[in-house]
Design an enzyme around this catalytic site. Sequence first.
Site, short mmCIF file in Angstrom:
data_model
loop_
_atom_site.label_atom_id
_atom_site.label_comp_id
_atom_site.label_asym_id
_atom_site.label_seq_id
_atom_site.Cartn_x
_atom_site.Cartn_y
_atom_site.Cartn_z
N ASP A 17 0.85 -1.20 0.00
CA ASP A 17 0.00 0.00 0.00
C ASP A 17 0.89 1.25 0.00
O ASP A 17 0.72 2.16 -0.82
CB ASP A 17 -0.91 0.01 1.24
N TYR A 185 6.18 -14.37 0.50
CA TYR A 185 5.53 -14.65 1.80
C TYR A 185 6.12 -15.98 2.28
O TYR A 185 7.34 -16.07 2.42
CB TYR A 185 4.01 -14.65 1.65
N GLN A 240 13.45 2.31 -2.12
CA GLN A 240 12.87 1.80 -3.37
C GLN A 240 13.87 1.85 -4.54
O GLN A 240 13.99 0.86 -5.27
CB GLN A 240 11.59 2.55 -3.72
N ARG A 256 6.72 -10.49 -5.04
CA ARG A 256 5.41 -10.79 -4.45
C ARG A 256 4.50 -9.57 -4.58
O ARG A 256 4.95 -8.48 -4.96
CB ARG A 256 5.59 -11.17 -2.99
N GLU A 258 2.36 -6.62 -5.43
CA GLU A 258 1.95 -5.82 -6.59
C GLU A 258 3.11 -4.99 -7.12
O GLU A 258 3.53 -5.13 -8.26
CB GLU A 258 0.80 -4.92 -6.14
O1 TRH Z 1 4.60 -5.97 0.59
P1 TRH Z 1 3.74 -6.59 -0.43
O2 TRH Z 1 3.45 -8.01 -0.21
O3 TRH Z 1 2.40 -5.80 -0.55
C1 TRH Z 1 1.16 -6.45 -0.81
C2 TRH Z 1 0.61 -6.07 -2.14
O4 TRH Z 1 0.58 -4.71 -2.36
C3 TRH Z 1 -0.79 -6.63 -2.28
O5 TRH Z 1 -1.34 -6.26 -3.50
C4 TRH Z 1 -1.62 -6.11 -1.15
O6 TRH Z 1 -2.91 -6.56 -1.26
C5 TRH Z 1 -1.00 -6.57 0.13
O7 TRH Z 1 0.33 -6.09 0.25
C6 TRH Z 1 -1.79 -6.09 1.31
O8 TRH Z 1 4.46 -6.49 -1.87
P2 TRH Z 1 4.67 -5.29 -2.89
O9 TRH Z 1 3.38 -4.84 -3.45
O10 TRH Z 1 5.68 -5.72 -3.84
O11 TRH Z 1 5.25 -4.09 -2.00
C7 TRH Z 1 6.51 -4.11 -1.45
C8 TRH Z 1 7.09 -2.72 -1.46
O12 TRH Z 1 8.25 -2.66 -0.63
C9 TRH Z 1 7.55 -2.30 -2.85
O13 TRH Z 1 7.22 -0.93 -3.06
C10 TRH Z 1 9.06 -2.43 -2.80
C11 TRH Z 1 9.32 -2.07 -1.37
N1 TRH Z 1 10.60 -2.56 -0.82
C12 TRH Z 1 11.64 -1.63 -0.69
O14 TRH Z 1 11.49 -0.47 -1.03
N2 TRH Z 1 12.81 -2.06 -0.13
C13 TRH Z 1 13.01 -3.34 0.28
O15 TRH Z 1 14.10 -3.67 0.79
C14 TRH Z 1 11.94 -4.28 0.10
C15 TRH Z 1 12.14 -5.72 0.49
C16 TRH Z 1 10.75 -3.85 -0.46
#
Ligand code: TRH
Length: 356
Positions: A17, A185, A240, A256, A258
Amino acid sequence: MAPRYDIFCRVVDNWGDMGVCWRLAADLAARGRQVRLWVDDASALAWMAPHGASGVEVRPWPDAVPADGVGEAVVETFGCDIPDAFAAALASLQNTGRRAPPWINLEYLSAEGYVQRSHGLPSPVMSGPGRGLVRWYFYPGFTQRTGGLLREADLPRRQAAFDRPSWRARHGIGGAQRAITLFCYEPPALPGWLDRLAQRADVRLLVTPGRASAAVRAWQAQRAGASPPLSIDHLPPRSQPEFDELLWASDVNCVRGEDSLVRALWAGQPLLWHIYPQHDDAHHAKLDAFLDWLDAPPAVRALHHVWNGMRPGPMPDLLDDGLLRAWGACVQAARRRLLAQDDLVTQLFRFVQEKS
Ligand code: TRH
């Protein structure tokens, strides 16, 4: 003063999110908008965006509309419902004959058919302080008839300038080593897959913090002394842009949710998606729709089905040379298709203009 966007974000679970909202806010600001990002829990930004972004103001979830009013557009993300005070302010603008800024609901990402049918549809607000207004559905997606994917204007330049060999050398990854990023996950096939990887001497597993790291540590605790040591790095959280670099540097990306899926598509390496699991197994159809769009070869489909617990059995050998070639070619082709389409912010600007 630059036109202003109000973005609303409620953190439900995990990091997606915040991750999507931050990328959207930073991208809007990079294209000259002022952004107020209203969020109920901004804690993840401390590592995701430690330096913030010029033009983005992060504010706590509001009870009232600030004195300078609502922005050029109001974007609620993932159906989080804007505060009553904002809905009332929009309604009062409309009721006094002025044009209310468009109220947009940015939806979840899916490749399923309903996305093309629903993108851009109005949803009349029938009750509450926003009664009489229209909320517009904006669906991100993978085809021309959707809202597209987040892709900053400078992404191709950043990616082209990335020095992959130096990054790998700095992280101690040898020339012959296969680097696999693991962001997932708890895939049911993970322990068996790690057992298998541990048979190889050429693998470097780059494990992201949080759930992926906990799952790998549980395997390590169980296997202590029983299998040959696999080269595993438990990484700290990174920003990011640094997360993007991790994906660009790796040979295979397990991602994983989105946002990381989209980033793995931009990275263009073979990618394995652990989709966010839903209780009613709705994610099965969602995964298959993505694999259809990806035009995934049968072996890549099989990998995804086992990884996501949709098919029993051990994980196929992910580092098989033939598989890697076909898998990489398929992701590259998908990336090219996406690059030929407008990105999400370009489309959002057009949409806001149409609805204003
Ligand atoms: O964390 P997520 O599993 O988020 C999920 C999805 O958004 C899903 O659609 C939603 O329904 C659920 O949460 C509740 O995976 P996602 O979407 O890839 O988001 C991870 C974010 O974290 C992404 O913007 C990348 C960021 N990130 C970093 O910036 N640095 C890091 O070291 C890591 C591991 C991730």
